[in-house]
Design an enzyme around this catalytic site. Sequence first.
Site, PDB file in Angstrom:
ATOM      1  N   CYS A 163     -28.168 -30.657  22.009  1.00 26.56           N
ATOM      2  CA  CYS A 163     -28.132 -29.637  20.972  1.00 26.56           C
ATOM      3  C   CYS A 163     -27.199 -29.969  20.092  1.00 26.56           C
ATOM      4  CB  CYS A 163     -27.668 -28.050  21.567  1.00 26.56           C
ATOM      5  SG  CYS A 163     -26.568 -28.149  22.643  1.00 26.56           S
ATOM      6  N   CYS A 174     -30.973 -10.052   4.864  1.00 27.79           N
ATOM      7  CA  CYS A 174     -29.831  -9.801   5.676  1.00 27.79           C
ATOM      8  C   CYS A 174     -28.822  -9.432   4.678  1.00 27.79           C
ATOM      9  CB  CYS A 174     -29.741 -10.741   6.917  1.00 27.79           C
ATOM     10  SG  CYS A 174     -28.119 -10.300   7.961  1.00 27.79           S
ATOM     11  N   CYS A 208     -30.735  -7.448  14.022  1.00 29.11           N
ATOM     12  CA  CYS A 208     -30.379  -8.868  13.756  1.00 29.11           C
ATOM     13  C   CYS A 208     -31.844  -9.586  13.697  1.00 29.11           C
ATOM     14  CB  CYS A 208     -29.395  -9.695  14.670  1.00 29.11           C
ATOM     15  SG  CYS A 208     -29.492 -11.316  14.341  1.00 29.11           S
ATOM     16  N   TYR A 223     -27.089 -31.808  34.329  1.00 26.17           N
ATOM     17  CA  TYR A 223     -26.927 -30.664  33.465  1.00 26.17           C
ATOM     18  C   TYR A 223     -28.125 -29.655  33.582  1.00 26.17           C
ATOM     19  CZ  TYR A 223     -23.737 -33.958  31.886  1.00 26.17           C
ATOM     20  OH  TYR A 223     -22.601 -35.018  31.564  1.00 26.17           O
ATOM     21  N   CYS A 262     -21.012 -11.990   8.723  1.00 29.30           N
ATOM     22  CA  CYS A 262     -21.503 -12.478  10.087  1.00 29.30           C
ATOM     23  C   CYS A 262     -21.311 -14.044  10.454  1.00 29.30           C
ATOM     24  CB  CYS A 262     -22.707 -12.039  10.607  1.00 29.30           C
ATOM     25  SG  CYS A 262     -23.684 -12.873  11.823  1.00 29.30           S
TER      26      CYS A 262
END
Length: 383
Positions: free
Chosen positions: A340, A8, A91, A244, A14
């Site tokens: 996460c 990339c 991307c 959640y 980025c």
Amino acid sequence: MKEYRFPCSVSKKCGGCQLTNMTYEEQLSYKQAKVIRLLGRFGHVNEIVSTGRPFYYRNKVQAAFGRTRGGEIVSGVYQSSTHNIVKVDSCLLEDQRADAIIVTVRKMLREFGLTVFDERNQKGFLRHVLVKAAQGTGEIMVVLVTGTREFKSKNAFCEALIKRHPEITTILQNVNNRFTSLVLGEEEHVLYGDGYITDELLGKRFRISSRSFYQINYEATKILYKKVIEFAGLTGKERVIDAYSGVGTIGMLCADFAREVLSVELNKDAVADAKKNAKLNDLHNITFVCADATEFLTGFAREKEKADVVIMDPPRAGSTVQFMNSVCMLAPERIVYVSCNPETLARDLHWFVQHGYKVKKIQPVDMFPNTNHVETVVLLSRK
Ligand code: SAH
């Protein structure tokens, strides 16, 4: 050692991929070591599972629109901690259909004489484009986030976009005229199609709106959810709480194997989707509550309600002590914690371990290849 070259050209500017100096195998070892470092004190950490597909997995793509100093219209991502847009046409992480649509929208702006939003004077038309792709069904949603409600030649624009991308199933306009770094505003208009997309995952169908949360890596989500169901150990007799819950995915996948499921979620659009989803899947033993998970569970525990299994999947900040306290009052045999963020997970596991629960299984899943994020599912059981 052979040097690894991440394919990339804008990765430095980025900043979205933090592990560009590693091969995919090295990334997996790195994440495994990270989870062991943070959670190893609670027990054995299973080997991280992965889809083996580190590229083009993101089913939700957001692009910011603006102009370069020279006046050229660009779309892409904000350079880390700035509001300068790094031009990104394709991307390595993003769904390729989504990226192609964003490039087309950019080209069409000029053809239709439409402007882009200027953050400095808060004037202009297009601010962001959000694309969500249901990778199970192929349905695609395009959300044009605009600084003004007025949308010159709106119908012709949508027609032309659909003509170039017949894979698009719905287009929305979201008006965001506020001084904010949030992408979506409150006002939304459906310009084409139903205003939502429906995905198919592990035999169930899920309707998704612009604002509701849906896991961003379709293939890895299948792995994650199968682990959650396995850890929940359902036999058909249980009362399950899915906290959640987003659009109700985990709860609905459990409903087939449980007596009843109670899902709680704060985002009203996600709850509206979840209710429709239960009908879509012909499920009658699941209920959805739109509330703050902590508030709801506190009230529930106060009424001396009980649960057999609690599944919790909080955002990055993790849960609250009051939520966990209420969970303990419901006295579930098992808690399945999906996270996460292993840092807040470690903090919350420490609390549960101090309050009568034992960590039985720790399973990392590579949901976000090439980034330093890692998803983990943990099974806790009552001591
Ligand atoms: N379990 C779902 C969603 C997980 S993401 C899935 O697998 O798709 C976390 C969810 O928590 C989001 O839908 C977010 O809207 C919701 N959320 C955030 N804060 C909350 C709170 N205080 N109470 C209830 N839900 C909350």
